[in-house]
Design a protein around this motif. Structure first.
Motif, PDB file in Angstrom:
ATOM      1  N   GLN A 131       1.669 -13.666  -8.956  1.00  0.00           N
ATOM      2  CA  GLN A 131       0.161 -13.251  -8.464  1.00  0.00           C
ATOM      3  C   GLN A 131      -0.352 -11.800  -8.739  1.00  0.00           C
ATOM      4  N   ARG A 132       0.755 -11.082  -8.620  1.00  0.00           N
ATOM      5  CA  ARG A 132       0.338  -9.478  -8.946  1.00  0.00           C
ATOM      6  C   ARG A 132      -0.101  -9.478 -10.575  1.00  0.00           C
ATOM      7  N   VAL A 133       0.856 -10.150 -11.407  1.00  0.00           N
ATOM      8  CA  VAL A 133       0.714  -9.902 -12.962  1.00  0.00           C
ATOM      9  C   VAL A 133      -0.698 -10.759 -13.076  1.00  0.00           C
ATOM     10  N   GLU A 134      -0.805 -11.823 -12.459  1.00  0.00           N
ATOM     11  CA  GLU A 134      -2.373 -12.527 -12.733  1.00  0.00           C
ATOM     12  C   GLU A 134      -3.607 -11.651 -12.260  1.00  0.00           C
ATOM     13  N   ALA A 135      -3.444 -11.026 -11.011  1.00  0.00           N
ATOM     14  CA  ALA A 135      -4.213  -9.990 -10.636  1.00  0.00           C
ATOM     15  C   ALA A 135      -4.494  -8.826 -11.841  1.00  0.00           C
ATOM     16  N   ARG A 136      -3.660  -8.357 -12.099  1.00  0.00           N
ATOM     17  CA  ARG A 136      -3.628  -7.352 -13.197  1.00  0.00           C
ATOM     18  C   ARG A 136      -4.369  -8.096 -14.798  1.00  0.00           C
ATOM     19  N   LEU A 137      -4.035  -9.184 -14.950  1.00  0.00           N
ATOM     20  CA  LEU A 137      -4.444  -9.857 -15.959  1.00  0.00           C
ATOM     21  C   LEU A 137      -6.199 -10.188 -16.010  1.00  0.00           C
ATOM     22  N   ALA A 138      -6.580 -10.260 -14.814  1.00  0.00           N
ATOM     23  CA  ALA A 138      -7.842 -10.583 -14.226  1.00  0.00           C
ATOM     24  C   ALA A 138      -8.650  -9.373 -14.489  1.00  0.00           C
ATOM     25  N   ARG A 163      -3.824 -18.511   1.315  1.00  0.00           N
ATOM     26  CA  ARG A 163      -2.970 -19.527   1.996  1.00  0.00           C
ATOM     27  C   ARG A 163      -1.527 -18.720   2.567  1.00  0.00           C
ATOM     28  N   LEU A 164      -1.255 -17.860   1.674  1.00  0.00           N
ATOM     29  CA  LEU A 164      -0.001 -16.982   1.929  1.00  0.00           C
ATOM     30  C   LEU A 164      -0.265 -15.865   3.056  1.00  0.00           C
ATOM     31  N   ASP A 165      -1.339 -15.537   2.874  1.00  0.00           N
ATOM     32  CA  ASP A 165      -2.054 -14.465   4.098  1.00  0.00           C
ATOM     33  C   ASP A 165      -1.412 -13.083   3.656  1.00  0.00           C
ATOM     34  N   ASP A 166      -1.675 -12.898   2.337  1.00  0.00           N
ATOM     35  CA  ASP A 166      -0.916 -11.430   1.661  1.00  0.00           C
ATOM     36  C   ASP A 166      -2.185 -10.581   1.711  1.00  0.00           C
ATOM     37  N   LYS A 167      -2.206  -9.852   2.725  1.00  0.00           N
ATOM     38  CA  LYS A 167      -3.551  -8.995   3.014  1.00  0.00           C
ATOM     39  C   LYS A 167      -3.772  -8.147   2.053  1.00  0.00           C
ATOM     40  N   LEU A 168      -2.763  -7.205   1.450  1.00  0.00           N
ATOM     41  CA  LEU A 168      -2.764  -6.334   0.452  1.00  0.00           C
ATOM     42  C   LEU A 168      -3.422  -6.820  -0.727  1.00  0.00           C
ATOM     43  N   LEU A 169      -2.833  -7.896  -1.204  1.00  0.00           N
ATOM     44  CA  LEU A 169      -3.227  -8.343  -2.569  1.00  0.00           C
ATOM     45  C   LEU A 169      -4.535  -8.910  -2.558  1.00  0.00           C
ATOM     46  N   LEU A 170      -4.897  -9.484  -1.427  1.00  0.00           N
ATOM     47  CA  LEU A 170      -6.170 -10.026  -1.099  1.00  0.00           C
ATOM     48  C   LEU A 170      -7.247  -8.857  -1.255  1.00  0.00           C
ATOM     49  N   ALA A 197     -13.339  -8.287   1.120  1.00  0.00           N
ATOM     50  CA  ALA A 197     -12.071  -7.072   1.075  1.00  0.00           C
ATOM     51  C   ALA A 197     -11.987  -6.173   2.278  1.00  0.00           C
ATOM     52  N   ARG A 198     -13.232  -5.808   2.631  1.00  0.00           N
ATOM     53  CA  ARG A 198     -13.107  -4.867   3.765  1.00  0.00           C
ATOM     54  C   ARG A 198     -12.642  -5.672   5.073  1.00  0.00           C
ATOM     55  N   THR A 199     -12.943  -6.947   5.313  1.00  0.00           N
ATOM     56  CA  THR A 199     -12.306  -7.665   6.621  1.00  0.00           C
ATOM     57  C   THR A 199     -10.648  -7.601   6.456  1.00  0.00           C
ATOM     58  N   ALA A 200     -10.254  -7.862   5.023  1.00  0.00           N
ATOM     59  CA  ALA A 200      -8.712  -7.953   4.783  1.00  0.00           C
ATOM     60  C   ALA A 200      -8.281  -6.435   5.047  1.00  0.00           C
ATOM     61  N   ALA A 201      -8.932  -5.448   4.527  1.00  0.00           N
ATOM     62  CA  ALA A 201      -8.226  -3.926   4.806  1.00  0.00           C
ATOM     63  C   ALA A 201      -8.358  -3.681   5.990  1.00  0.00           C
ATOM     64  N   ASN A 202      -9.389  -4.198   6.982  1.00  0.00           N
ATOM     65  CA  ASN A 202      -9.449  -3.538   8.342  1.00  0.00           C
ATOM     66  C   ASN A 202      -8.189  -4.132   9.132  1.00  0.00           C
ATOM     67  N   ALA A 203      -7.368  -5.090   8.479  1.00  0.00           N
ATOM     68  CA  ALA A 203      -6.453  -5.758   9.465  1.00  0.00           C
ATOM     69  C   ALA A 203      -5.029  -5.258   9.090  1.00  0.00           C
ATOM     70  N   TYR A 205      -2.868  -1.526   6.942  1.00  0.00           N
ATOM     71  CA  TYR A 205      -2.938  -0.209   6.476  1.00  0.00           C
ATOM     72  C   TYR A 205      -3.395  -0.116   4.898  1.00  0.00           C
ATOM     73  N   VAL A 206      -4.580   0.541   4.469  1.00  0.00           N
ATOM     74  CA  VAL A 206      -4.712   0.552   2.987  1.00  0.00           C
ATOM     75  C   VAL A 206      -4.410   1.708   2.570  1.00  0.00           C
ATOM     76  N   PRO A 207      -4.063   1.923   1.431  1.00  0.00           N
ATOM     77  CA  PRO A 207      -3.595   3.481   0.720  1.00  0.00           C
ATOM     78  C   PRO A 207      -4.971   3.982   0.610  1.00  0.00           C
ATOM     79  N   PRO A 208      -4.807   5.299   0.529  1.00  0.00           N
ATOM     80  CA  PRO A 208      -6.375   5.960   0.215  1.00  0.00           C
ATOM     81  C   PRO A 208      -6.862   5.609  -0.938  1.00  0.00           C
ATOM     82  N   SER A 209      -6.137   5.299  -1.959  1.00  0.00           N
ATOM     83  CA  SER A 209      -6.665   5.155  -3.076  1.00  0.00           C
ATOM     84  C   SER A 209      -7.400   3.879  -3.531  1.00  0.00           C
ATOM     85  N   GLN A 210      -6.996   2.905  -2.775  1.00  0.00           N
ATOM     86  CA  GLN A 210      -7.742   1.479  -2.422  1.00  0.00           C
ATOM     87  C   GLN A 210      -8.841   1.581  -1.708  1.00  0.00           C
TER      88      GLN A 210
END
Length: 426
Positions: A131-138, A163-170, A197-203, A205-210
């Protein structure tokens, strides 16, 4: 890997790593580290040393700009990945992909490498890494302007990650989707993805860069809607986040902040922002470009404006966000100048206007024609004589609308009386 490396190896010990670091040149260090990776031992200590060897080897290959060797390294390490935890595999794979990205001119290689890794992770059932490599590919496809393929990839990936509810990747994927829709000029979908993205980030901790990237994208979308004051506040938040991390994106945030000041007719504030403590850290062509535009706008000079666009083409015209807004600003400035120049005349030569505004005749004639069609002023172009004829604005007498309104009301009264008389006669 060469046959010499396969026939002999160095033991996977800290001594071998030290030997590689003490080597007289990078080529020798790389050769030693390859030999260390050939050690068949799979003890805990040997695996730990090999991980260190991979990190050092990746650094050496990156410094030597050997992108193809990094790609081959990922393929050669696949048997090793079966011996270590999946989390460590993910870290190594993403580290090598990041290393290839640091080598200039490797975008096609990165796309090819990511596609290879997606196939391998799918075969090995390593969902987290895939999933992370696919995100990088996109993201790479988006940079390469292969929008259709990127959108197809993201559509499937978003459903899976939700479906997996991986908020950080989302957050990453929604942000990427927002950028993609913005590139396709689909503003409503870009805003919807950013909200997700903001909704997922509010739930979480989001790194400062993100968080800075989210603010940067928010500013870009608000600027697109001409809400420059809100956009400025988002760019300022992003600038502070990137500045504290010493992230290269800080310069873009600062550039867009200055752009917003110019667009809201506060070009005089630009010099103050640049001379601030934070602004002085990022002095360079990008800041100089915005300062030139601000100076041209303050002087209402199209000549200076065009000079700035020509001198800083890479910083202004090749940045799609800045270019879009400056095109609008240039048109506004040109219209204001032309209206001011033609105001005293009822008939004037186009060549004379071009001379006064210091622009080519063809350019001026084309713009005057567009302004007449847009009803910015009443007039016509006499191309045979090379003249612009300006008509006087026909002022509407105030009594005419009032008379029409009175006649309309009388008509309504007559209709009403007719309806009543019809009912009585019936």
């Amino acid at each position: 890997m060469s046959s010499s490396m396969q026939s002999s190896y160095l033991p996977a010990t800290t001594g071998s790593i030290a030997k590689a670091q003490e080597a007289k040149d990078a080529s020798e260090s790389i050769s030693i580290l390859y030999h260390v990776l050939e050690d068949p031992s799979s003890s805990a200590d040997a695996l730990r040393v090999k991980e260190l060897a991979i990190t050092n080897l990746t650094n050496y290959l990156t410094k030597e700009n050997r992108a193809e060797d990094l790609r081959n390294l990922l393929t050669q390490l696949r048997p090793f990945f079966a011996l270590i935890p999946k989390a460590k595999t993910a870290k190594i794979v993403r580290g090598i992909i990041d290393a290839v990205a640091k080598i200039p001119g490797t975008s096609e290689l990165q796309i090819s490498l990511c596609k290879e890794m997606v196939e391998w992770t799918r075969a090995e059932k390593r969902t987290f890494l895939r999933q992370r490599v696919e995100a990088r590919l996109a993201a790479l496809l988006l940079e390469n302007q292969e929008y259709t393929e990127a959108l197809t990839l993201l559509s499937g990936l978003i459903k899976e990650v939700r479906r997996l509810d991986d908020k950080l990747l989302l957050v990453d994927i929604d942000l990427l989707e927002s950028k993609l829709h913005f590139s396709l000029r689909n503003l409503p979908k870009a805003k919807a993805s950013l909200t997700a993205a903001r909704t997922a980030a509010n739930a979480i901790y989001v790194p400062p860069s993100q968080q800075g990237t989210i603010d940067l994208q928010s500013g870009i979308l608000h600027a697109e809607e001409k809400d420059y004051k809100t956009a400025y506040s988002y760019f300022f938040e992003a600038f502070e986040a990137f500045c504290s991390l010493e992230d290269p994106k800080a310069i873009f945030s600062l550039k867009y902040m200055l752009l917003c000041k110019i667009m809201v007719n506060q070009a005089d504030d630009v010099a103050g922002i640049i001379s601030s403590k934070a602004g002085l850290k990022y002095l360079g062509p990008d800041v100089d470009a915005m300062k030139s535009v601000a100076d041209a706008y303050s002087k209402r000079s199209l000549k200076y404006f065009e000079t700035a666009l020509r001198d800083y083409k890479a910083q202004l015209e090749e940045d799609p966000i800045v270019h879009r807004h400056l095109s609008s600003l240039y048109d506004t400035l040109l219209e204001q100048n032309l209206c001011r120049l033609i105001e005293p005349y009822s008939r004037v030569e186009i060549a004379h206007i071009a001379e006064m505004i210091e622009l080519p005749i063809n350019h001026v004639e084309k713009k005057l024609s567009q302004m007449i069609l847009d009803k910015k002023f009443a007039g016509t172009l006499d191309q045979g004589a090379g003249c612009l004829i300006i008509f006087e604005d026909s002022k509407t007498e105030e009594i005419f609308p009032a008379t029409l309104e009175t006649i309309t009301n009388v008509g309504k009264v007559v209709d009403s009386l007719y309806m009543r008389s019809a009912k009585i006669m019936a």
